[in-house]
Design a protein around this motif. Sequence first.
Motif, PDB file in Angstrom:
ATOM      1  N   ARG A  66       1.037  -0.972   0.147  1.00 23.34           N
ATOM      2  CA  ARG A  66      -0.190  -0.039  -0.300  1.00 23.34           C
ATOM      3  C   ARG A  66       0.772   0.876   0.222  1.00 23.34           C
ATOM      4  O   ARG A  66       1.831   1.275   0.878  1.00 23.34           O
ATOM      5  CB  ARG A  66      -0.700   0.052   1.491  1.00 23.34           C
ATOM      6  N   ARG A 112       1.950   5.718  -0.121  1.00 19.81           N
ATOM      7  CA  ARG A 112       0.841   6.525   0.650  1.00 19.81           C
ATOM      8  C   ARG A 112       0.213   7.536  -0.239  1.00 19.81           C
ATOM      9  O   ARG A 112       1.013   7.700  -1.645  1.00 19.81           O
ATOM     10  CB  ARG A 112       2.259   7.365   1.114  1.00 19.81           C
ATOM     11  N   THR A 113      -0.328   8.581   0.056  1.00 20.98           N
ATOM     12  CA  THR A 113      -1.042   9.700  -0.983  1.00 20.98           C
ATOM     13  C   THR A 113      -0.076  10.777  -0.764  1.00 20.98           C
ATOM     14  O   THR A 113      -0.549  11.689  -1.446  1.00 20.98           O
ATOM     15  CB  THR A 113      -2.869   9.316  -0.658  1.00 20.98           C
ATOM     16  N   VAL A 149      -3.710   1.743  -2.753  1.00 23.94           N
ATOM     17  CA  VAL A 149      -3.864   2.863  -2.237  1.00 23.94           C
ATOM     18  C   VAL A 149      -4.936   2.585  -1.642  1.00 23.94           C
ATOM     19  O   VAL A 149      -6.226   2.338  -2.103  1.00 23.94           O
ATOM     20  CB  VAL A 149      -4.344   4.917  -3.079  1.00 23.94           C
ATOM     21  N   ARG A 178      -0.605   8.541  -7.973  1.00 29.74           N
ATOM     22  CA  ARG A 178      -0.888   8.308  -6.219  1.00 29.74           C
ATOM     23  C   ARG A 178      -1.334   9.077  -4.698  1.00 29.74           C
ATOM     24  O   ARG A 178      -2.240   9.233  -4.263  1.00 29.74           O
ATOM     25  CB  ARG A 178       0.366   7.553  -5.265  1.00 29.74           C
ATOM     26  N   SER A 236      -6.095  10.337  -2.659  1.00 33.86           N
ATOM     27  CA  SER A 236      -6.238  10.080  -1.312  1.00 33.86           C
ATOM     28  C   SER A 236      -7.676  10.164  -1.128  1.00 33.86           C
ATOM     29  O   SER A 236      -8.645  10.549  -2.114  1.00 33.86           O
ATOM     30  CB  SER A 236      -6.199  12.030  -0.676  1.00 33.86           C
TER      31      SER A 236
END
Length: 342
Positions: free
Chosen positions: A18, A20-21, A52, A75, A79
């Motif tokens: 996974r 990060r955004t 994500v 990415r 969010s």
Amino acid sequence: MEPYVDGFVDTPVGFIPRVRTSLLASDWLGVAGARIGFTRANYKVVPGLYCVGDPTPDSPVLVTCNYKLTFDAVRTELSDIDAWILVVDTRGINVWCAAGKNLFSTHEIILSVNAARLGEVVAHRNLVLPQLGATGVTAHMVKKGCGFKVEYGPIRAEDLPAYLANGNQADQDMRMVTFPLKERAVLIPVEIFLLWKLLAWTILAAFLLSGIGPDIFSLAAAWSRGTAAITATLFGILAGCAVVPLMLNQLPWRQFWPKGVLTGAVAGLLCVMFFAGSLGWLASIALALWTTAVSSYLAMNFTGSTPYTSPSGVEAEMRKGLPLQAGAATLGIIGWLIAPFI
């Protein structure tokens, strides 16, 4: 584990990273290095399947390249979105250029889908590809090769949330290629940085050639005339690498080499005026020709960075521009060598 990885999601094919955004300090440092060309040649992520949020088998699959600037752009726009990100091995080249080089291609997408065992991770059979990658992909061949249907998303990563929220439907603005001042300006540092080796040799050659005269070689002439030659070179670099992209939509003509001729001629005139008290007429003409040739040549670098040209258009422009640039540069050098003897 890479800093941008923030845990893992368990799937039928194993744990999927996974990401990060948001960007960390290390990411911003990498962005700076890539923007000035320092890490550009090897700024990439490992190809494969990422995610994500907390994606499910029904979450969308977004396909992108493994150039880290592009990967980061995707990415950071996701969010509060649960999605899978399939990163295709494009050898660290952005989507648009990779599609033209047959790297973001039908074969690579099929290979990536099958290698990630994507069919075991998701329940649907849809891939969302960036629109600028369409030139390298044959949709029906992708479906035949891996069973996934290709959909083309928006041009810009910033439009992905709206595109996904609208049921994978792109409006006209999402399909329109733009090239505003901000996007043009960001290209300038890398173009200038990549010239440093060539500039170093040019500076050395300028001092050596400028010292040639009736006394065979003069250190005083090498310094005074060499300074003028180097200044003319720097004016040409700025005219071709900075003024052309900044004033792109104000300059006449579609092709880039004549745009560079115009900005280079103006820069050459300014350089001649700056050294007006120390240059003769032939040396002044030589400097103007040299500055114009440098500017025109460097302006052509942007043919591969803009939506203005096609590969065939680039080739056609180079066939026209290169002979004139070579001729102007040659005449400038000859004139500069002859000037002290007149």
